[in-house]
Design a protein around this motif. Sequence first.
Motif, PDB file in Angstrom:
ATOM      1  N   HIS A   1      34.535  44.527  37.922  1.00  0.00           N
ATOM      2  CA  HIS A   1      34.186  43.562  38.947  1.00  0.00           C
ATOM      3  C   HIS A   1      34.460  42.246  38.428  1.00  0.00           C
ATOM      4  CE1 HIS A   1      32.741  47.092  41.309  1.00  0.00           C
ATOM      5  NE2 HIS A   1      32.770  46.207  42.087  1.00  0.00           N
ATOM      6  N   TYR A   2      34.092  42.016  37.036  1.00  0.00           N
ATOM      7  CA  TYR A   2      34.436  40.530  36.549  1.00  0.00           C
ATOM      8  C   TYR A   2      35.898  40.481  36.104  1.00  0.00           C
ATOM      9  CZ  TYR A   2      30.014  38.783  36.994  1.00  0.00           C
ATOM     10  OH  TYR A   2      28.744  38.555  37.297  1.00  0.00           O
ATOM     11  N   ARG A   3      36.655  41.292  35.961  1.00  0.00           N
ATOM     12  CA  ARG A   3      38.212  41.246  35.615  1.00  0.00           C
ATOM     13  C   ARG A   3      38.963  40.737  36.914  1.00  0.00           C
ATOM     14  NH1 ARG A   3      39.585  46.701  34.392  1.00  0.00           N
ATOM     15  NH2 ARG A   3      41.127  46.615  35.900  1.00  0.00           N
ATOM     16  N   PRO A   4      39.622  39.475  36.804  1.00  0.00           N
ATOM     17  CA  PRO A   4      40.214  38.843  37.896  1.00  0.00           C
ATOM     18  C   PRO A   4      41.181  39.821  38.575  1.00  0.00           C
ATOM     19  CG  PRO A   4      40.812  37.644  36.132  1.00  0.00           C
ATOM     20  CD  PRO A   4      39.970  38.768  35.650  1.00  0.00           C
ATOM     21  N   ALA A   5      41.306  39.789  39.800  1.00  0.00           N
ATOM     22  CA  ALA A   5      42.438  40.591  40.575  1.00  0.00           C
ATOM     23  C   ALA A   5      43.685  39.706  40.715  1.00  0.00           C
ATOM     24  CB  ALA A   5      41.651  40.936  42.090  1.00  0.00           C
TER      25      ALA A   5
ATOM     26  N   ARG B   1      54.102  38.685  48.481  1.00  0.00           N
ATOM     27  CA  ARG B   1      54.585  39.797  49.093  1.00  0.00           C
ATOM     28  C   ARG B   1      55.861  40.139  49.144  1.00  0.00           C
ATOM     29  NH1 ARG B   1      50.988  41.043  54.323  1.00  0.00           N
ATOM     30  NH2 ARG B   1      48.826  40.517  53.275  1.00  0.00           N
ATOM     31  N   LYS B   2      56.884  39.188  48.962  1.00  0.00           N
ATOM     32  CA  LYS B   2      58.247  39.110  48.944  1.00  0.00           C
ATOM     33  C   LYS B   2      58.764  39.560  47.620  1.00  0.00           C
ATOM     34  CE  LYS B   2      58.967  36.353  53.045  1.00  0.00           C
ATOM     35  NZ  LYS B   2      59.321  35.018  53.595  1.00  0.00           N
ATOM     36  N   THR B   3      58.461  38.833  46.469  1.00  0.00           N
ATOM     37  CA  THR B   3      59.037  38.955  45.139  1.00  0.00           C
ATOM     38  C   THR B   3      57.986  39.937  44.561  1.00  0.00           C
ATOM     39  OG1 THR B   3      57.575  36.921  44.367  1.00  0.00           O
ATOM     40  CG2 THR B   3      59.823  36.490  45.579  1.00  0.00           C
ATOM     41  N   GLY B   4      56.979  39.997  44.691  1.00  0.00           N
ATOM     42  CA  GLY B   4      56.103  40.957  43.934  1.00  0.00           C
ATOM     43  C   GLY B   4      55.564  40.016  42.718  1.00  0.00           C
ATOM     44  N   ARG B   5      55.755  38.660  42.601  1.00  0.00           N
ATOM     45  CA  ARG B   5      55.262  37.938  41.330  1.00  0.00           C
ATOM     46  C   ARG B   5      53.809  37.448  41.653  1.00  0.00           C
ATOM     47  NH1 ARG B   5      59.908  34.103  38.901  1.00  0.00           N
ATOM     48  NH2 ARG B   5      61.550  35.837  38.833  1.00  0.00           N
ATOM     49  N   ILE B   6      53.166  37.324  40.602  1.00  0.00           N
ATOM     50  CA  ILE B   6      51.876  36.879  40.560  1.00  0.00           C
ATOM     51  C   ILE B   6      51.784  35.532  40.830  1.00  0.00           C
ATOM     52  CG2 ILE B   6      49.625  36.831  38.991  1.00  0.00           C
ATOM     53  CD1 ILE B   6      50.694  38.937  37.427  1.00  0.00           C
ATOM     54  N   THR B   7      50.958  35.058  41.788  1.00  0.00           N
ATOM     55  CA  THR B   7      50.823  33.778  42.220  1.00  0.00           C
ATOM     56  C   THR B   7      49.462  33.168  42.046  1.00  0.00           C
ATOM     57  OG1 THR B   7      50.042  34.394  44.562  1.00  0.00           O
ATOM     58  CG2 THR B   7      52.385  34.055  44.059  1.00  0.00           C
ATOM     59  N   GLY B   8      48.355  33.878  41.426  1.00  0.00           N
ATOM     60  CA  GLY B   8      47.187  33.492  41.313  1.00  0.00           C
ATOM     61  C   GLY B   8      46.162  34.621  41.054  1.00  0.00           C
ATOM     62  N   TYR B   9      45.030  34.246  40.920  1.00  0.00           N
ATOM     63  CA  TYR B   9      44.034  35.407  40.797  1.00  0.00           C
ATOM     64  C   TYR B   9      42.758  35.076  41.231  1.00  0.00           C
ATOM     65  CZ  TYR B   9      46.478  36.388  36.418  1.00  0.00           C
ATOM     66  OH  TYR B   9      47.692  36.865  35.523  1.00  0.00           O
TER      67      TYR B   9
END
Length: 138
Positions: A47-51, A56-64
């Motif tokens: 629960h403390y690990r950031p999600a 949605r289009k590129t699948g790249r991580i944009t944040g946490y």
Amino acid sequence: MHPACDMLKNVRFAGNLIPHSFYRHIRRESGTTDFEGVGIMSDILYHYRPAEIRDRKTGRITGYRQRFRGDKFQISYRQYAEHYGISKGQVTTAVKNPDRLGLVFREIHDGCPYRWAQKTCPPYEIHSCFCMKNCHRI
């Protein structure tokens, strides 16, 4: 490659990850591994690990984002007992070990942690707030 390995290469597992060091460090006073404590500590760690927030289009991580509402992760002993299929007494004992070892600290709250859930929470239920402390040491 073994067929089972080939079959699992595309499976994306989610949920708790248990570091092997938990089995060495989270022990009962008798010296045996506290498996319930290990499971609960890994759930708190989850629960403390950031999600990840992905585009949605590129699948790249944009944040946490954090996985829980509020400033601390809150859960009742009853909820843990139902989740792991053990008694509330076992949960109480299991939660004491990571606290005793200084891995997390607990704050006890009476009643429901969130306004939106007050109708479904019994007013007498005890909720523990868990905060990570020195988990990175093990």
